[in-house]
Design an enzyme around this catalytic site. Sequence first.
Site, PDB file in Angstrom:
ATOM      1  N   LYS A  14       0.823  -1.213   0.000  1.00  0.00           N
ATOM      2  CA  LYS A  14       0.000   0.000   0.000  1.00  0.00           C
ATOM      3  C   LYS A  14       0.854   1.258   0.000  1.00  0.00           C
ATOM      4  O   LYS A  14       0.447   2.294  -0.527  1.00  0.00           O
ATOM      5  CB  LYS A  14      -0.957  -0.006   1.196  1.00  0.00           C
ATOM      6  CG  LYS A  14      -2.079  -1.024   1.058  1.00  0.00           C
ATOM      7  CD  LYS A  14      -3.080  -0.925   2.206  1.00  0.00           C
ATOM      8  CE  LYS A  14      -4.232  -1.889   2.013  1.00  0.00           C
ATOM      9  NZ  LYS A  14      -5.235  -1.799   3.102  1.00  0.00           N
ATOM     10  N   LYS A  56      -4.627  -9.275  -6.785  1.00  0.00           N
ATOM     11  CA  LYS A  56      -5.973  -9.421  -6.234  1.00  0.00           C
ATOM     12  C   LYS A  56      -6.936  -8.408  -6.868  1.00  0.00           C
ATOM     13  O   LYS A  56      -6.550  -7.274  -7.160  1.00  0.00           O
ATOM     14  CB  LYS A  56      -5.913  -9.192  -4.715  1.00  0.00           C
ATOM     15  CG  LYS A  56      -7.245  -9.234  -4.015  1.00  0.00           C
ATOM     16  CD  LYS A  56      -7.087  -8.761  -2.574  1.00  0.00           C
ATOM     17  CE  LYS A  56      -8.434  -8.553  -1.908  1.00  0.00           C
ATOM     18  NZ  LYS A  56      -8.326  -7.938  -0.581  1.00  0.00           N
ATOM     19  N   LYS A  81     -11.201  -2.949  -5.184  1.00  0.00           N
ATOM     20  CA  LYS A  81     -12.090  -1.839  -5.506  1.00  0.00           C
ATOM     21  C   LYS A  81     -11.327  -0.540  -5.715  1.00  0.00           C
ATOM     22  O   LYS A  81     -11.857   0.413  -6.288  1.00  0.00           O
ATOM     23  CB  LYS A  81     -13.147  -1.670  -4.416  1.00  0.00           C
ATOM     24  CG  LYS A  81     -12.599  -1.438  -3.028  1.00  0.00           C
ATOM     25  CD  LYS A  81     -13.716  -1.539  -1.996  1.00  0.00           C
ATOM     26  CE  LYS A  81     -13.186  -1.495  -0.575  1.00  0.00           C
ATOM     27  NZ  LYS A  81     -14.216  -1.750   0.426  1.00  0.00           N
TER      28      LYS A  81
END
Length: 331
Positions: free
Chosen positions: A115, A198, A201
């Site tokens: 991230k 993965k 969203k």
Amino acid sequence: MSLSKSIIFSAIQPSGQLTLGNYIGTISHWMHMQDIYHCIYSIADLHAITVNQNKKLFRKNIFDTLALYLAVGVNPKKSIIFLQSEVQEHCQLNWILNCHTHFGELMRMTQFKKKSKVNSSNINIGLFNYPILMAADILLYQSHKVLVGKDQMQHVELVRDIAKRLNFLYGHIVTVPEVYIPNINGAKIMALLNPNNKMSKSDNNINNVIFLLDNHESILKKITRSVTDSDNKIFYDIKNKPGISNLLNIYSSLTGISIAVLENMLMNTTYKHFKLLVAQSISEKLLQLQEQFYYFKNKKNYLRDILDFGACVAKKQAKKTMKKIYNVLGL
């Protein structure tokens, strides 16, 4: 709910539209678990603010997420559904767990590293500290099991380590939770154009993602464009055929047919026809969900009542845990 039932906890961030990956990996199982477990479902809005949020859109996402919970069959009379920020004990326990977690343990978290690369302009301490708040979410309710996707398993292992440390220092004050993944094959749905990542969203390319509110035309277009390979043979091989394996995961999860049986059934099927079958199965499932979603979405007062009641019930359990922890710490 029966006190003899094991407690299972799960939470989803209201940070945007939920995806087919969220549905298959997590929320599609929630309805069936209600009769087996004492279910606690949180809308994790505190976790979502590690990324800057638009206030108006954020509030909309919170209630849309709740409407989707109800649309998949979560019953507020059987399960506790609440908004994380409305139970202040999450933040109280978060600080205490900060003081019982080692810096090196957080440094090993692979999600923070990933991230940080994506959000390089906003690498905040909340992003680093995320797993400890997750630990507070879980331990606060003495959860026996935690329903997570495969990508969260490292975080739950940290939660277990923290729980064991607390119990070693102070006696048995928290339950050491177990990871619960109800569908091993479908637990991690991958991006359509990059099946080594993965489905997320927050993906910058919407063609990687099937959103739960996508219409049939959009679903068909995305599945048709999904990456496969050139040999036109349908079988599960995650290393050499990640695209086809991902579509098999999706199709198996939505139809309930095992991948081994599907490999037999689809032996002479072309990729083109297989993609049409996958798109149709997604559309049929999501159409049912969308009808329910729009029904609940318009019941604003009902949604607010559910959150109010859920927070009240959750707070009672949270207070019991905090009282026990405050006592052993001398607070």
